[in-house]
Design an enzyme around this catalytic site. Structure first.
Site, PDB file in Angstrom:
ATOM      1  N   CYS A  34       0.846  -1.009  -0.350  1.00 52.63           N
ATOM      2  CA  CYS A  34       0.118  -0.044   0.226  1.00 52.63           C
ATOM      3  C   CYS A  34       0.833   1.344  -0.082  1.00 52.63           C
ATOM      4  O   CYS A  34       0.885   2.572  -0.068  1.00 52.63           O
ATOM      5  CB  CYS A  34      -1.288   0.194   1.374  1.00 52.63           C
ATOM      6  SG  CYS A  34      -0.864  -1.121   2.829  1.00 52.63           S
ATOM      7  N   ASP A  36       3.282   2.424   2.198  1.00 53.66           N
ATOM      8  CA  ASP A  36       3.578   3.110   3.629  1.00 53.66           C
ATOM      9  C   ASP A  36       4.486   2.136   4.506  1.00 53.66           C
ATOM     10  O   ASP A  36       3.892   1.079   4.757  1.00 53.66           O
ATOM     11  CB  ASP A  36       2.794   3.717   4.520  1.00 53.66           C
ATOM     12  CG  ASP A  36       1.531   4.527   3.925  1.00 53.66           C
ATOM     13  OD1 ASP A  36       3.318   5.827   3.353  1.00 53.66           O
ATOM     14  OD2 ASP A  36       0.828   5.217   2.976  1.00 53.66           O
ATOM     15  N   CYS A  59       5.084   8.386   1.530  1.00 55.37           N
ATOM     16  CA  CYS A  59       4.544   9.502   1.389  1.00 55.37           C
ATOM     17  C   CYS A  59       4.942  10.918   2.175  1.00 55.37           C
ATOM     18  O   CYS A  59       5.253  10.681   2.940  1.00 55.37           O
ATOM     19  CB  CYS A  59       2.814   9.962   0.921  1.00 55.37           C
ATOM     20  SG  CYS A  59       1.448   9.843   2.472  1.00 55.37           S
ATOM     21  N   CYS A 103      -2.161   7.665   7.454  1.00 56.25           N
ATOM     22  CA  CYS A 103      -1.180   8.098   7.626  1.00 56.25           C
ATOM     23  C   CYS A 103      -0.521   7.807   9.268  1.00 56.25           C
ATOM     24  O   CYS A 103       0.674   7.543  10.265  1.00 56.25           O
ATOM     25  CB  CYS A 103      -0.167   9.017   6.890  1.00 56.25           C
ATOM     26  SG  CYS A 103       0.010   8.533   5.166  1.00 56.25           S
TER      27      CYS A 103
END
Lengths: 143, 390
Positions: A34, A36, A59, A103
């Site tokens: 995905c 991360d 990211c 995140c």
């Protein structure tokens, strides 16, 4: 999608990047599928988090939340680190775009995973309500 | 230094296009459907734009339908072919796995309505094989829709050969030429193209104008109902300034193509060669059969969005196929279709050049990128694992 100035600051000048060689606890969450992965290293002495570092593949938001989460727990007693919430990380960063909220969940889970590792290494039980829930399947954290 | 290297997303409007457009706002602002002299002046300008587009596509003016852009043209082409097919009991459509979403999502919708969709594989090089297409065509195939050039990896499909095969089999052939128009030669007759889509803002025209070319004899289905504009096949007052700008930009792009393509391609090759000097970086898509301005690489061990943000801070505008830039958890369907793992697809970087770029900018990108890659890799657990694994 726009990041806040705080997010850009923590992305551009991330705090606590690196590894701790004799870490008391290490936690890795997320998966490359995905996009991360966060690895959190904690040094804990006398119940205090004396150092926290991270390595992150991800990211801008993933890097900024790693940076902020480690900042928030550094120098704090374990009891406080256990209570770190993704919400606190988001607030400290002056907000995140909705699609990036996962995140912040990753950052919270990363810290909890490292604490879990610390408890495991000491042969102690981690308080149940603070245990990490990350199963490596990012779809559960919502996008 | 500021470098715009995202020309596959959109381009700067050319001086020629801008100059052509300006009088349409304050002088020639009439409605081409109005019978008075101001309206008729607008009608003349509209016709001239139609003729210009037709001429540079090898088509006839009556075969040019103006749309709001590439997505609308793609949708109308697919619906047109689907309606024709359904009348003959043909409900099978062939396309590829790397089409733009304007095509793929239109096909998804048809699939829900009972059409059968076959998406051809592309190989590691991002190119469709004619033998695969030939094997996929059935008696009930209503349409083959294959893009001329890909928007992400820039790969160019053998359009003329695909068109010839479709003609031989009696199947309508549509090509989404949004990325190709103005950058690669197009002649609908020589290339056996029945239907084609293009969009003005990809070749230094304005946003909001496009063309749906449909060969005469193919009955068009309208998707916007209303007035009798565009021979009743596309209602709505024509976006005259944008259409005029498109025609001026397209004319200039076609006339300057040999020179411009050579110049842009030289910059592209320098950029590719320079970036591939970095360790663990791969080029996505065929090296030769690619758009003159397209560079698409995967930088292993890092994620695309953070790379884009750091490049942007250095003044460089680029793009990525990472999930974080798409708003979903999955990276680009194009990168997955050419066989990249999710992890490598997340690290993709697209730099798309135009004739407005110059060598100094290429040098700047080449000197700016390595330290950024180094920095992101230094904090990446994925990169560390890769290095330890070796």
């Amino acid at each position: 999608m726009m990041y806040s100035e705080k997010v850009m600051d923590h992305f551009t000048n991330p705090r606590n990047v690196g590894e701790i060689e004799d870490a008391s606890g290490i936690g890795e969450v997320g998966n490359a599928k995905c996009g991360d992965i966060m690895k959190i290293f904690l040094k804990i002495e006398d119940g205090i988090i004396t150092d926290a570092k991270f390595n992150t593949f991800g990211c801008g938001a993933a890097i900024a939340t790693s940076s902020m989460a480690t900042e928030l727990i550094k120098g704090k007693p374990i009891e406080e680190a256990l209570k770190l919430s993704n919400k606190a990380v988001v607030e400290a960063l002056d907000g995140l775009p909705p699609v990036k909220l996962h995140c912040s969940v990753l950052a919270e889970e990363g810290v909890k995973m490292a604490l879990q590792d610390y408890y495991n290494k000491r042969g102690e039980e981690m308080p149940e309500e603070y245990r990490p829930r990350c199963d490596g399947d990012c779809s559960g954290c919502g996008v | 230094m500021n470098v715009y290297a995202d020309n596959a997303a959109t381009t700067r409007v050319s001086e020629a296009a801008l100059e052509a457009m300006l009088p349409c706002f304050v002088e020639n602002y009439g409605n081409p459907s109005s019978p008075h002299h101001i309206g008729q002046k607008a009608a003349q300008i509209l016709l001239a734009a139609r003729q210009t587009m037709a001429e540079h596509l090898g088509a006839e003016a009556s075969e040019i339908l103006f749309t709001s852009g590439g997505s609308e043209a793609d949708n109308q082409a697919i619906i047109t072919a689907a309606v024709i097919g359904a009348r003959k009991g043909k409900k099978h459509i062939i396309s590829t796995k790397i089409e733009h979403h304007a095509v793929l999502h239109a096909l998804n919708k048809l699939e829900k309505e009972g059409y059968e969709i076959t998406l051809l594989d592309v190989y590691e090089d991002g190119i469709v094989r004619l033998s695969d297409l030939e094997a996929a065509i059935r008696p009930d195939t209503a349409l083959v829709t294959i893009m001329y050039a890909n928007n992400e990896i820039g790969t160019i499909q053998p359009i003329k050969e695909i068109g010839a095969l479709c003609r031989e089999k009696g199947v309508i052939f549509h090509t989404d030429a949004v990325q190709a128009a103005g950058h690669l030669p197009i002649n609908v007759k020589e290339q056996n193209i029945d239907m084609l889509s293009l969009s003005a803002h990809k070749f230094h025209g304005p946003k909001g104008a496009g063309v749906f070319f449909c060969r005469k004899g193919i009955p068009i289905t309208s998707i916007i109902e209303g007035g009798a504009q565009e021979r009743g096949k596309r209602a709505g007052t024509e976006n005259l300034p944008a259409i005029v700008g498109m025609a001026a930009a397209f004319k200039a792009a076609c006339e300057q193509m040999p020179d411009a393509a050579a110049r842009v391609q030289a910059m592209r090759d320098k950029l590719i060669d320079g970036i591939l000097q970095l360790p663990e970086v791969i080029l996505n898509g065929d090296r030769e059969k690619r758009l003159p301005g397209n560079v698409n690489v995967s930088v292993k061990g890092i994620e695309g969005e953070s790379l884009l943000l750091m490049l942007d801070q250095a003044g460089i505008c680029a793009s990525s196929g990472s999930a974080c830039t798409s708003g979903s958890l999955d990276p680009s369907h194009v990168l997955l279709a050419i066989g990249l793992t999710h992890e490598v697809a997340h690290g993709s970087l697209r730099l798309s050049l135009s004739e407005y770029n110059n060598d100094a900018e290429i040098d700047y990108i080449l000197s700016t990128l390595p330290p950024i890659v180094e920095r992101l890799r230094s904090m990446s657990p994925v990169w560390k694992k890769m290095k330890e694994g070796k």
